[in-house]
Scaffold this active site. Sequence first.
Site, PDB file in Angstrom:
ATOM      1  N   ALA A   1      58.427 -11.100  71.016  1.00  0.00           N
ATOM      2  CA  ALA A   1      58.910 -10.021  69.992  1.00  0.00           C
ATOM      3  C   ALA A   1      59.237 -10.755  69.020  1.00  0.00           C
ATOM      4  O   ALA A   1      60.253 -11.083  68.452  1.00  0.00           O
ATOM      5  CB  ALA A   1      60.140  -9.428  70.651  1.00  0.00           C
ATOM      6  N   CYS A   2      58.429 -10.144  67.671  1.00  0.00           N
ATOM      7  CA  CYS A   2      58.422 -10.958  66.660  1.00  0.00           C
ATOM      8  C   CYS A   2      58.900  -9.993  65.401  1.00  0.00           C
ATOM      9  O   CYS A   2      58.999  -8.634  65.697  1.00  0.00           O
ATOM     10  CB  CYS A   2      57.014 -11.515  66.054  1.00  0.00           C
ATOM     11  N   THR A   3      59.140 -10.102  64.316  1.00  0.00           N
ATOM     12  CA  THR A   3      59.547  -9.516  63.228  1.00  0.00           C
ATOM     13  C   THR A   3      58.418  -9.836  61.944  1.00  0.00           C
ATOM     14  O   THR A   3      58.279 -11.152  61.559  1.00  0.00           O
ATOM     15  CB  THR A   3      60.983  -9.603  62.709  1.00  0.00           C
TER      16      THR A   3
END
Length: 469
Positions: free
Chosen positions: A2-4
Amino acid sequence: MACTTILVGKKASMDGSTMMARNNDMFVADTPQKIQVIPAKDHQTGKYISNKNGFTFDYPEKAYRYQMVPNVNVEKEGIFGGSGFNEKNVGISATESVYANEHVLAYDPLVANGIAEDSMVVAVLPYIDSARHGVAYLGEIIKKYGSPEGNGVVFSDKDEVWYMEIVTGHHWVAQRIPEDHYAVIANQIAQEEIDFNDPDNFMWSEGIQAFVKKHHLNPDHEGFNFCHIFGTDTEKDRYYNTPRVWFGQRYLNPEIEQTPVSSDLPFLRKASRKISLEDVAYILGSHYNETVYDPYGKGTEREKHLYRPIALNRTQDSHIMQVRNHVPEELSTIMWVCLGVPAFNPHLPFYGNAMDTASSFNDTSLEWDLADGYWMYRTITALVEGHYSELIESDIDFVKASRETLIRLVAETDEKAKELHGEVLPDYLTKQNQEIVALMKTKAMKYIGQLVKDSIELSKLTYKMDINL
């Protein structure tokens, strides 16, 4: 995972650069990374096979030189090349995990052995000539092999930043980020209205409009809002995803009132000021700083743990892919990389047209070793976090001083490199990459030594007798 992701058009940045940036968040806090340069190949042969899902393709005959930031333990974890520039000054960041709703997936299921994140960089980056070409090239792979997961993929060059969302087994859309806009993306399908009459700024999978119409998937009375049709709007989104978008937009547009759990945060915004490299790094390293939601802040225990921060202990690398327009093209690409948690460490510059990185970054051990950049910077994180309130000011000073040094070194490298041409230039950039890494290692090790001394002073195993007690 889960990246940004943060995207910046060239007219939205301070120096006219395009920028795409992402925190690469893995499943666990310990997934060592390295930085590699893969040489060009004129006569490739053989077949690529993913050891994660069996995706396979025949290698094209010719491949450009390119960078990537893969896992060290490829046999166990898969490649996951992450990010890099190729010798044509085209960059990729792969990927931002995104999730489609059950209605669209029911009619176009994911394909188990299609192209997944672990294979994306090696299957695309060596073969593309522009950001737009990257979208088209990957689109053809998806058409042929399908996709086993939802992925947001970014491509950039000196003029354009393209964001591509692959959402079902075969369907995707991509949008060119307007030159004067930015975007913050956090594990949600983000693109909104798609203009099928504007192929200069939008691209899409074959038959996507007919697919939506046939299966009655559009909830709106008119238009084609990609997020509404393919995305989700759940409680998890509002606590895990949207607060990160809110914080990024709050930092770049403080004049706009929004809430962390809003379902109406726009995909694209114009910032209230021009955006710097340091602005992007700050957002990537943020944890709701100066709000009640900061885990290190003064909110209630519930407030401090209410929302998922942007920077995490399981952020394995953080990168800012910068293509500059004020220097010669051979110098234009820099991949700024933080192998560690960006809340506590600087991003180091790696020139895209260098032939190698540095041994401390491309030969990372699976076990803790201070000789490795990955472990050295993660050691800083562990030491600062151990006594956060007492040590964070020194860490802020360390990161600020590091950035000042790095900005100066890049400017000096640019100036010297302008006089060089041909094969001498990439050799010089390689040497500079290595010298910058060495200088920063000296500074980081000195800071680690100071942190150890400060931590000893802060030990609770101390006693001062007071006979007046």
